[in-house]
Design a protein around this motif. Structure first.
Motif, PDB file in Angstrom:
ATOM      1  N   ALA A 177     -12.273   8.895  21.242  1.00 27.63           N
ATOM      2  CA  ALA A 177     -11.342   9.656  20.377  1.00 27.63           C
ATOM      3  C   ALA A 177     -11.448   9.468  19.132  1.00 27.63           C
ATOM      4  CB  ALA A 177      -9.761   9.064  20.816  1.00 27.63           C
ATOM      5  N   THR A 178     -10.889  10.343  18.096  1.00 28.88           N
ATOM      6  CA  THR A 178     -11.027  10.101  16.775  1.00 28.88           C
ATOM      7  C   THR A 178     -10.344   8.854  16.245  1.00 28.88           C
ATOM      8  OG1 THR A 178      -9.313  11.399  16.223  1.00 28.88           O
ATOM      9  CG2 THR A 178     -11.536  12.452  16.169  1.00 28.88           C
ATOM     10  N   LEU A 179     -10.423   8.155  15.305  1.00 29.97           N
ATOM     11  CA  LEU A 179      -9.962   7.140  14.682  1.00 29.97           C
ATOM     12  C   LEU A 179      -8.130   7.319  14.502  1.00 29.97           C
ATOM     13  CD1 LEU A 179     -12.144   5.591  12.091  1.00 29.97           C
ATOM     14  CD2 LEU A 179     -11.327   4.193  13.929  1.00 29.97           C
ATOM     15  N   ASP A 180      -7.824   8.601  14.266  1.00 32.46           N
ATOM     16  CA  ASP A 180      -6.341   8.717  13.927  1.00 32.46           C
ATOM     17  C   ASP A 180      -5.934   9.371  14.977  1.00 32.46           C
ATOM     18  OD1 ASP A 180      -7.780  11.031  13.874  1.00 32.46           O
ATOM     19  OD2 ASP A 180      -6.938  11.619  11.832  1.00 32.46           O
ATOM     20  N   ALA A 181      -6.453   9.169  16.250  1.00 28.86           N
ATOM     21  CA  ALA A 181      -5.745   9.741  17.561  1.00 28.86           C
ATOM     22  C   ALA A 181      -4.496   9.135  17.849  1.00 28.86           C
ATOM     23  CB  ALA A 181      -6.649   9.986  18.489  1.00 28.86           C
ATOM     24  N   GLU A 182      -3.563   9.557  18.266  1.00 28.28           N
ATOM     25  CA  GLU A 182      -2.302   8.871  18.549  1.00 28.28           C
ATOM     26  C   GLU A 182      -2.436   8.053  19.807  1.00 28.28           C
ATOM     27  OE1 GLU A 182      -2.281  12.033  17.546  1.00 28.28           O
ATOM     28  OE2 GLU A 182      -0.829  12.225  16.153  1.00 28.28           O
ATOM     29  N   ALA A 183      -3.275   8.698  20.643  1.00 27.99           N
ATOM     30  CA  ALA A 183      -3.565   8.009  22.097  1.00 27.99           C
ATOM     31  C   ALA A 183      -4.105   6.490  21.906  1.00 27.99           C
ATOM     32  CB  ALA A 183      -4.597   8.897  22.974  1.00 27.99           C
ATOM     33  N   ASN A 184      -4.701   6.322  20.680  1.00 26.94           N
ATOM     34  CA  ASN A 184      -5.597   5.053  20.643  1.00 26.94           C
ATOM     35  C   ASN A 184      -4.272   3.921  20.331  1.00 26.94           C
ATOM     36  OD1 ASN A 184      -8.096   5.867  20.242  1.00 26.94           O
ATOM     37  ND2 ASN A 184      -7.737   6.442  18.188  1.00 26.94           N
ATOM     38  N   TYR A 185      -3.158   4.256  20.170  1.00 22.62           N
ATOM     39  CA  TYR A 185      -2.145   3.107  19.944  1.00 22.62           C
ATOM     40  C   TYR A 185      -1.364   2.711  21.431  1.00 22.62           C
ATOM     41  CZ  TYR A 185      -2.113   4.342  14.948  1.00 22.62           C
ATOM     42  OH  TYR A 185      -2.599   4.432  13.601  1.00 22.62           O
ATOM     43  N   ALA A 186      -1.931   3.157  22.257  1.00 23.16           N
ATOM     44  CA  ALA A 186      -1.644   2.340  23.734  1.00 23.16           C
ATOM     45  C   ALA A 186      -2.265   1.219  23.701  1.00 23.16           C
ATOM     46  CB  ALA A 186      -1.983   3.427  24.583  1.00 23.16           C
ATOM     47  N   ARG A 187      -3.648   1.114  23.008  1.00 20.89           N
ATOM     48  CA  ARG A 187      -4.382  -0.165  23.050  1.00 20.89           C
ATOM     49  C   ARG A 187      -4.329  -0.849  21.984  1.00 20.89           C
ATOM     50  NH1 ARG A 187      -8.414  -0.405  26.927  1.00 20.89           N
ATOM     51  NH2 ARG A 187      -7.695   0.761  29.160  1.00 20.89           N
ATOM     52  N   GLN A 220       0.476  12.451  25.229  1.00 19.25           N
ATOM     53  CA  GLN A 220       1.261  13.407  24.995  1.00 19.25           C
ATOM     54  C   GLN A 220       2.706  12.959  24.255  1.00 19.25           C
ATOM     55  OE1 GLN A 220       2.076  15.480  28.479  1.00 19.25           O
ATOM     56  NE2 GLN A 220       0.247  16.605  28.176  1.00 19.25           N
ATOM     57  N   PHE A 221       3.134  11.623  24.714  1.00 19.23           N
ATOM     58  CA  PHE A 221       4.382  11.077  24.356  1.00 19.23           C
ATOM     59  C   PHE A 221       4.065  10.388  22.946  1.00 19.23           C
ATOM     60  CE2 PHE A 221       6.859   7.230  23.855  1.00 19.23           C
ATOM     61  CZ  PHE A 221       8.198   7.487  24.399  1.00 19.23           C
ATOM     62  N   LEU A 222       2.993   9.806  22.574  1.00 18.56           N
ATOM     63  CA  LEU A 222       2.442   9.034  21.540  1.00 18.56           C
ATOM     64  C   LEU A 222       2.354  10.157  20.534  1.00 18.56           C
ATOM     65  CD1 LEU A 222      -0.039   6.384  22.877  1.00 18.56           C
ATOM     66  CD2 LEU A 222       2.371   5.890  21.842  1.00 18.56           C
ATOM     67  N   GLN A 223       1.911  11.133  20.822  1.00 20.19           N
ATOM     68  CA  GLN A 223       1.693  12.336  19.825  1.00 20.19           C
ATOM     69  C   GLN A 223       3.174  12.674  19.374  1.00 20.19           C
ATOM     70  OE1 GLN A 223      -0.360  15.159  21.729  1.00 20.19           O
ATOM     71  NE2 GLN A 223      -2.204  14.590  21.299  1.00 20.19           N
ATOM     72  N   GLN A 224       4.269  12.590  20.092  1.00 20.27           N
ATOM     73  CA  GLN A 224       5.622  13.164  19.654  1.00 20.27           C
ATOM     74  C   GLN A 224       6.186  11.741  18.780  1.00 20.27           C
ATOM     75  OE1 GLN A 224       7.801  13.438  23.294  1.00 20.27           O
ATOM     76  NE2 GLN A 224       6.509  14.988  24.272  1.00 20.27           N
ATOM     77  N   VAL A 225       5.754  10.580  19.126  1.00 15.77           N
ATOM     78  CA  VAL A 225       6.229   9.431  18.144  1.00 15.77           C
ATOM     79  C   VAL A 225       5.352   9.807  16.772  1.00 15.77           C
ATOM     80  CG1 VAL A 225       6.021   7.022  17.716  1.00 15.77           C
ATOM     81  CG2 VAL A 225       6.447   7.890  19.962  1.00 15.77           C
ATOM     82  N   GLY A 226       4.120  10.041  16.831  1.00 16.43           N
ATOM     83  CA  GLY A 226       3.547  10.425  15.530  1.00 16.43           C
ATOM     84  C   GLY A 226       2.698   9.180  15.033  1.00 16.43           C
ATOM     85  N   GLY A 227       1.352   9.607  14.530  1.00 11.95           N
ATOM     86  CA  GLY A 227       0.471   8.691  14.107  1.00 11.95           C
ATOM     87  C   GLY A 227       0.770   7.812  13.045  1.00 11.95           C
ATOM     88  N   THR A 228       1.489   8.678  12.018  1.00  9.77           N
ATOM     89  CA  THR A 228       1.906   7.984  10.795  1.00  9.77           C
ATOM     90  C   THR A 228       3.005   6.817  11.171  1.00  9.77           C
ATOM     91  OG1 THR A 228       1.553  10.039   9.678  1.00  9.77           O
ATOM     92  CG2 THR A 228       2.981   8.219   8.494  1.00  9.77           C
TER      93      THR A 228
END
Length: 275
Positions: A177-187, A220-228
């Motif tokens: 995934a790209t560095l700023d992808a929200e999915a990364n924040y699960a880990r 999908q859920f983490l995208q709703q929270v937002g990467g910023t």
């Protein structure tokens, strides 16, 4: 926490590197790349000397992200317990700062979990706040060497490994995934961690829930929270803004209802055996 391991590591069966520099050379990693100008903005802070603070930041993150948001559907209501059946989670901090010393710390924790009944210890989070804190890719490569060692010793039937890191990047096979992808924040945890899991529990979880579906809903859920927002919370070590946010709603999917019933059934059988 019962989070399914990534796909098979793409690594050849050669010898364990003699030093950290050899390890980076083996996997083509520049450990200094991106540290001065980190595009994700999450270059790790210097680890505090107080292990209790590191443990508190870690358990706060697990509680807020993994448990309360429901990132892992097999966690309990507390960061202190997880697994199938539900049992205590061990959190431990090790100040190892080389590949060799971290390797030894890992195997010490593997021995402990293998020798301990699963009703007494479900999983271990080995926190390594002074090793490869500024390179998620390097930590990923180090984990690959641990996987190779487990394969050589035929330990995969007992132990699985999942990693967490402040700069973690998810991958789908060979594609990251790209560095700023929200999915990364699960880990993306406050400090690098090696999560030692029991293979039998991982397999039970995978039978109940397709791993890909979990990742998809988490993304999908983490995208709703937002990467910023996720980035700011990780940097500040403050997840209080998530307190009022409802967790991932998996109830509409019959697969997750099956997983819930499976966990209740396994926990019930474990209690019956103890009577």
């Amino acid at each position: 926490q019962t989070i399914a391991p990534d796909d098979e590591w793409d690594a050849d069966d050669d010898e364990w590197p003699d030093s950290t520099s050899d390890l980076f050379a083996k996997y083509g990693i520049d450990p200094d790349a991106g540290q001065e100008d980190d595009p994700a903005g999450e270059t790790s802070a210097v680890a505090p000397s107080d292990d209790k603070l590191i443990l508190q930041e870690t358990t706060d993150w697990v509680q807020a992200i993994i448990v309360d948001l429901g990132i892992c559907p097999f966690t309990s209501a507390s960061a202190s317990k997880a697994g199938i059946p539900t049992a205590p989670v061990r959190y431990t901090v090790d100040r190892a700062n080389t590949a060799e010393s971290t390797f030894r710390a890992y195997w010490s924790e593997v021995a402990l979990i293998v020798e301990t009944d699963e009703k007494q210890l479900s999983t271990t989070l080995l926190i390594t706040p002074e090793y490869l804190t500024s390179t998620g890719e390097g930590y990923d490569a180090f984990a690959a060497t641990l996987m190779l060692a487990m394969e050589a010793l035929e330990m995969e039937k007992d132990i699985q490994l999942v990693i967490f890191h402040p700069q973690y990047q998810f991958r789908d096979g060979a594609t990251r995934a790209t560095l700023d992808a929200e999915a990364n924040y699960a880990r993306r945890s406050p400090w690098p961690m090696l999560n030692i899991l029991r293979t039998n529990q991982v397999r039970t979880a995978q039978k109940a829930i397709p791993t890909g579906l979990v990742y998809q809903q988490n993304e999908q859920f983490l995208q709703q929270v937002g990467g910023t927002n996720l980035r700011a919370m990780l940097e500040s070590r403050d997840w209080s803004h998530l307190a009022t946010r409802p967790p991932i709603d998996r109830r509409q999917n019959t697969i997750f209802e099956t997983a819930r019933k499976l966990r209740e059934d396994v926990d019930g059988k474990a209690e019956d055996k103890d009577k």
